[in-house]
Design an enzyme around this catalytic site. Structure first.
Site, PDB file in Angstrom:
ATOM      1  N   HIS A  63       8.111  -0.514  -7.062  1.00 54.97           N
ATOM      2  CA  HIS A  63       8.067   0.201  -5.785  1.00 54.97           C
ATOM      3  C   HIS A  63       7.886   1.709  -5.958  1.00 54.97           C
ATOM      4  O   HIS A  63       7.719   2.417  -4.960  1.00 54.97           O
ATOM      5  CB  HIS A  63       9.363  -0.052  -5.003  1.00 54.97           C
ATOM      6  CG  HIS A  63      10.552   0.640  -5.594  1.00 54.97           C
ATOM      7  ND1 HIS A  63      11.126   0.244  -6.792  1.00 54.97           N
ATOM      8  CD2 HIS A  63      11.255   1.726  -5.185  1.00 54.97           C
ATOM      9  CE1 HIS A  63      12.136   1.048  -7.073  1.00 54.97           C
ATOM     10  NE2 HIS A  63      12.244   1.959  -6.115  1.00 54.97           N
ATOM     11  N   HIS A  78       6.951   7.001  -4.082  1.00 53.70           N
ATOM     12  CA  HIS A  78       7.970   6.004  -3.730  1.00 53.70           C
ATOM     13  C   HIS A  78       7.452   5.222  -2.528  1.00 53.70           C
ATOM     14  O   HIS A  78       7.364   5.745  -1.419  1.00 53.70           O
ATOM     15  CB  HIS A  78       9.287   6.699  -3.392  1.00 53.70           C
ATOM     16  CG  HIS A  78      10.464   5.770  -3.310  1.00 53.70           C
ATOM     17  ND1 HIS A  78      10.641   4.897  -2.261  1.00 53.70           N
ATOM     18  CD2 HIS A  78      11.502   5.563  -4.149  1.00 53.70           C
ATOM     19  CE1 HIS A  78      11.762   4.206  -2.452  1.00 53.70           C
ATOM     20  NE2 HIS A  78      12.291   4.593  -3.605  1.00 53.70           N
TER      21      HIS A  78
END
Length: 202
Positions: A63, A78
């Protein structure tokens, strides 16, 4: 101060709509505790490198990833908010630590529908972790943006030396040993060992 043009510039890692970092629905990002930057509310799954440099972190849950530019700027991408809890299911990344990447280079995909179905935000943040240390600033674009289009301009003093190399991500943090709150605090403050914010998200 003089405008710094990184090789390839800073581009949007996903297509969508630019969002001011202060408007991100997560107080740690919105407060710039981890650094200044910008966000994208994505409308397509493809992910590209936001800048040219060397990959120095890829989260095991895929992620998040980090790139260090040739100028020593540390850039964190992110994808989504609290998406570490999804254990990598919506993410398909094809990049490894020490890979050389160029701005706009395809790196993988984030399944937006799967993230949303899990009740998570797909908002993607691009954070310049050591920009404040380099006494720099960022001016981000606004409105709709295409994949790989110029998203931000950085202003960094030319006399600033490149930042020191980051320590390798720790195995404990890579396995998610820290709570999300603890991890975010670590990103914001760094570690006495000299490890950077990437370590908390690896």
């Amino acid at each position: 101060m003089s405008q710094t043009e990184l090789s390839g510039g800073i581009v949007a890692p996903l297509a969508g709509t630019m969002v001011a970092i202060t408007d991100v629905p997560d107080p740690m990002f919105a407060s710039k505790a981890m650094g200044d930057g910008f966000a994208v509310a994505p409308n397509a799954d493809d992910v590209v490198a936001p800048c040219s440099g060397t990959v120095i972190m890829v989260a095991k849950t895929a992620h998040a990833f980090g790139i260090r530019t040739d100028d020593g700027l540390e850039v964190l991408v992110h994808m989504g908010i609290d998406t570490v809890e999804l254990e990598g299911a919506p993410f398909s990344m094809h990049v490894d630590v020490d890979d050389r990447v160029e701005a706009g280079q395809p790196l993988g995909r984030m399944d937006l529908a799967a993230v949303e179905a899990a009740g998570k935000s797909t908002m993607t943040m691009v954070i310049f972790l050591n920009l404040a240390q380099k006494k720099g600033s960022v001016e981000a674009a606004t409105g709709p943006i295409g994949l790989g289009e110029r998203a931000a301009t950085l202003d960094i003093p030319e006399q600033d030396a490149p930042a020191p190399a980051a320590a390798a991500p720790s195995e404990a943090s890579a396995q998610g040993a820290a709570s999300p709150a603890t991890a975010k605090t670590a990103v914001a403050t760094g570690h006495a060992s000299g490890a950077t914010g990437f370590d908390a998200l690896a």
